[in-house]
Write a protein that holds these residues in place. Sequence first.
Motif, mmCIF file in Angstrom:
data_model
loop_
_atom_site.group_PDB
_atom_site.id
_atom_site.type_symbol
_atom_site.label_atom_id
_atom_site.label_comp_id
_atom_site.label_asym_id
_atom_site.label_seq_id
_atom_site.Cartn_x
_atom_site.Cartn_y
_atom_site.Cartn_z
ATOM 1 N N SER A 1 33.243 62.006 23.310
ATOM 2 C CA SER A 1 33.868 62.521 24.520
ATOM 3 C C SER A 1 34.703 63.756 24.168
ATOM 4 C CB SER A 1 34.765 61.446 25.138
ATOM 5 O OG SER A 1 35.427 61.952 26.261
ATOM 6 N N THR A 2 34.210 64.923 24.572
ATOM 7 C CA THR A 2 34.925 66.173 24.297
ATOM 8 C C THR A 2 35.168 66.901 25.611
ATOM 9 O OG1 THR A 2 32.839 67.352 23.981
ATOM 10 C CG2 THR A 2 33.881 66.428 22.019
ATOM 11 N N PRO A 3 36.272 67.616 25.730
ATOM 12 C CA PRO A 3 36.533 68.331 26.974
ATOM 13 C C PRO A 3 35.475 69.409 27.209
ATOM 14 C CG PRO A 3 38.097 68.985 25.261
ATOM 15 C CD PRO A 3 37.318 67.825 24.716
ATOM 16 N N ALA A 4 35.074 69.568 28.477
ATOM 17 C CA ALA A 4 34.058 70.553 28.810
ATOM 18 C C ALA A 4 34.534 71.966 28.477
ATOM 19 C CB ALA A 4 33.697 70.451 30.279
ATOM 20 N N MET A 5 35.825 72.202 28.634
ATOM 21 C CA MET A 5 36.384 73.520 28.344
ATOM 22 C C MET A 5 37.722 73.333 27.633
ATOM 23 S SD MET A 5 36.488 76.778 30.932
ATOM 24 C CE MET A 5 34.715 76.809 31.078
ATOM 25 N N PRO A 6 37.824 73.773 26.382
ATOM 26 C CA PRO A 6 39.071 73.580 25.625
ATOM 27 C C PRO A 6 40.282 74.242 26.289
ATOM 28 C CG PRO A 6 37.268 74.259 24.188
ATOM 29 C CD PRO A 6 36.782 74.420 25.591
ATOM 30 N N ILE A 7 41.449 73.703 25.995
ATOM 31 C CA ILE A 7 42.704 74.199 26.573
ATOM 32 C C ILE A 7 42.903 75.683 26.273
ATOM 33 C CG2 ILE A 7 45.218 73.979 26.521
ATOM 34 C CD1 ILE A 7 43.815 71.679 27.915
ATOM 35 N N GLY A 8 42.568 76.117 25.056
ATOM 36 C CA GLY A 8 42.733 77.532 24.699
ATOM 37 C C GLY A 8 41.899 78.449 25.569
ATOM 38 N N VAL A 9 40.693 78.017 25.900
ATOM 39 C CA VAL A 9 39.823 78.809 26.778
ATOM 40 C C VAL A 9 40.414 78.861 28.181
ATOM 41 C CG1 VAL A 9 37.526 78.964 27.818
ATOM 42 C CG2 VAL A 9 37.762 78.269 25.425
ATOM 43 N N LEU A 10 40.871 77.710 28.682
ATOM 44 C CA LEU A 10 41.477 77.662 30.022
ATOM 45 C C LEU A 10 42.690 78.579 30.120
ATOM 46 C CD1 LEU A 10 41.251 73.825 30.734
ATOM 47 C CD2 LEU A 10 39.861 75.644 31.740
ATOM 48 N N ALA A 11 43.488 78.620 29.050
ATOM 49 C CA ALA A 11 44.676 79.482 29.051
ATOM 50 C C ALA A 11 44.287 80.955 29.124
ATOM 51 C CB ALA A 11 45.514 79.217 27.800
ATOM 52 N N LEU A 12 43.213 81.319 28.439
ATOM 53 C CA LEU A 12 42.777 82.717 28.421
ATOM 54 C C LEU A 12 42.200 83.179 29.759
ATOM 55 C CD1 LEU A 12 41.132 82.822 24.891
ATOM 56 C CD2 LEU A 12 43.111 84.176 25.609
ATOM 57 N N ILE A 13 41.539 82.282 30.480
ATOM 58 C CA ILE A 13 40.857 82.698 31.711
ATOM 59 C C ILE A 13 41.669 82.447 32.974
ATOM 60 C CG2 ILE A 13 38.614 82.294 30.624
ATOM 61 C CD1 ILE A 13 38.330 79.782 32.340
ATOM 62 N N GLU A 14 42.798 81.740 32.851
ATOM 63 C CA GLU A 14 43.545 81.308 34.031
ATOM 64 C C GLU A 14 43.883 82.463 34.978
ATOM 65 O OE1 GLU A 14 45.218 78.995 36.837
ATOM 66 O OE2 GLU A 14 44.076 78.300 35.094
ATOM 67 N N ARG A 15 44.319 83.583 34.445
ATOM 68 C CA ARG A 15 44.756 84.674 35.330
ATOM 69 C C ARG A 15 43.603 85.361 36.052
ATOM 70 N NH1 ARG A 15 45.407 90.165 33.488
ATOM 71 N NH2 ARG A 15 44.310 90.571 31.529
ATOM 72 N N TYR A 16 42.372 85.082 35.626
ATOM 73 C CA TYR A 16 41.211 85.691 36.267
ATOM 74 C C TYR A 16 40.622 84.833 37.377
ATOM 75 C CZ TYR A 16 41.265 89.011 32.436
ATOM 76 O OH TYR A 16 41.644 89.997 31.538
ATOM 77 N N ARG A 17 41.090 83.595 37.488
ATOM 78 C CA ARG A 17 40.538 82.719 38.517
ATOM 79 C C ARG A 17 40.908 83.226 39.900
ATOM 80 N NH1 ARG A 17 41.574 76.581 37.410
ATOM 81 N NH2 ARG A 17 39.955 76.472 38.991
ATOM 82 N N THR A 18 39.959 83.138 40.828
ATOM 83 C CA THR A 18 40.166 83.630 42.185
ATOM 84 C C THR A 18 41.151 82.744 42.929
ATOM 85 O OG1 THR A 18 37.941 84.531 42.247
ATOM 86 C CG2 THR A 18 39.023 84.195 44.361
ATOM 87 N N VAL A 19 42.155 83.384 43.512
ATOM 88 C CA VAL A 19 43.139 82.661 44.320
ATOM 89 C C VAL A 19 42.604 82.569 45.738
ATOM 90 C CG1 VAL A 19 45.493 82.693 45.229
ATOM 91 C CG2 VAL A 19 45.031 83.517 42.910
ATOM 92 N N ARG A 20 42.543 81.346 46.260
ATOM 93 C CA ARG A 20 42.031 81.147 47.616
ATOM 94 C C ARG A 20 43.170 80.660 48.517
ATOM 95 N NH1 ARG A 20 36.500 81.411 47.568
ATOM 96 N NH2 ARG A 20 35.540 81.251 45.521
ATOM 97 N N LEU A 21 43.457 81.453 49.537
ATOM 98 C CA LEU A 21 44.500 81.099 50.498
ATOM 99 C C LEU A 21 43.850 80.875 51.848
ATOM 100 C CD1 LEU A 21 47.175 83.763 49.545
ATOM 101 C CD2 LEU A 21 47.052 81.418 48.764
ATOM 102 N N PHE A 22 44.374 79.927 52.597
ATOM 103 C CA PHE A 22 43.812 79.637 53.912
ATOM 104 C C PHE A 22 44.834 79.962 54.991
ATOM 105 C CE2 PHE A 22 41.574 77.100 50.800
ATOM 106 C CZ PHE A 22 40.258 77.412 51.099
ATOM 107 N N MET A 23 44.625 79.484 56.186
ATOM 108 C CA MET A 23 45.513 79.740 57.324
ATOM 109 C C MET A 23 45.663 81.232 57.564
ATOM 110 S SD MET A 23 46.121 76.709 58.289
ATOM 111 C CE MET A 23 47.404 76.940 59.489
ATOM 112 N N GLY A 24 44.532 81.941 57.571
ATOM 113 C CA GLY A 24 44.562 83.365 57.885
ATOM 114 C C GLY A 24 44.740 84.258 56.684
ATOM 115 N N GLY A 25 44.961 83.679 55.505
ATOM 116 C CA GLY A 25 45.135 84.489 54.311
ATOM 117 C C GLY A 25 43.812 84.864 53.679
ATOM 118 N N ARG A 26 43.868 85.388 52.471
ATOM 119 C CA ARG A 26 42.670 85.824 51.770
ATOM 120 C C ARG A 26 41.885 84.620 51.286
ATOM 121 N NH1 ARG A 26 43.724 89.955 47.210
ATOM 122 N NH2 ARG A 26 41.511 89.582 47.030
ATOM 123 N N VAL A 27 40.551 84.725 51.338
ATOM 124 C CA VAL A 27 39.687 83.681 50.826
ATOM 125 C C VAL A 27 38.576 84.306 50.006
ATOM 126 C CG1 VAL A 27 40.187 82.050 52.622
ATOM 127 C CG2 VAL A 27 38.361 83.672 52.977
#
Length: 199
Positions: A173-199
């Motif tokens: 049992s190994t994580p699909a994506m290591p913590i170090g990888v998640l830390a590196l890509i976090e700022r590139y993930r698309t932010v999704r806002l609802f209630m009339g905001g950006r999606v």
Amino acid sequence: MMLVEETTVPASALPVVEFKDHLRLGSGFSDDGVQDVVLESYLRAALAAVEARTGKILIERDFSWTLTAWRDGRRQPLPVAPVNAISNVTLVDIQGQETVVDAASWYLEPDMQRPSLQAAGTCLPGLSAGGSVRIGMLAGFGPEWTDLPADLAQAVMLLGAHFYEYRHDASRSTPAMPIGVLALIERYRTVRLFMGGRV
């Protein structure tokens, strides 16, 4: 909605030699290139995983995106980023007849998180009942590996190494994506806002 990758990442754009160095594989032997195909496959898998997680296209290539309705009459957010160009907008009716929309009636609004197709006039062209629209686009940071931001390039290397390290250990049992990888890509993930905001 359907996103189709029209062109693939060429083998020449993948840093197989650098990946070998990252893995600290031996060199100078007569069979040095024997693992190149395997290493390329792990790089491609890591590239695809990072792209799926972030919504960012790393190596530049062509896509077509088909949808059956506009989200907004004046602005249609695109499913990937960065988008460098929109090559065409084509209306397809229920019989499959295609009509290319005049390029003067729309334009690309670049954005690193959520680029969009914008109406140059009052609204985007109307879709017929049962019809669809196909948008052709060129997306990615650039055609070469060196065009990638350093943190995304490092994330692909780390994830590729992770896939390579656990290639024979299907039971563990190994994580699909290591913590170090998640830390590196976090700022590139698309932010999704609802209630009339950006999606």
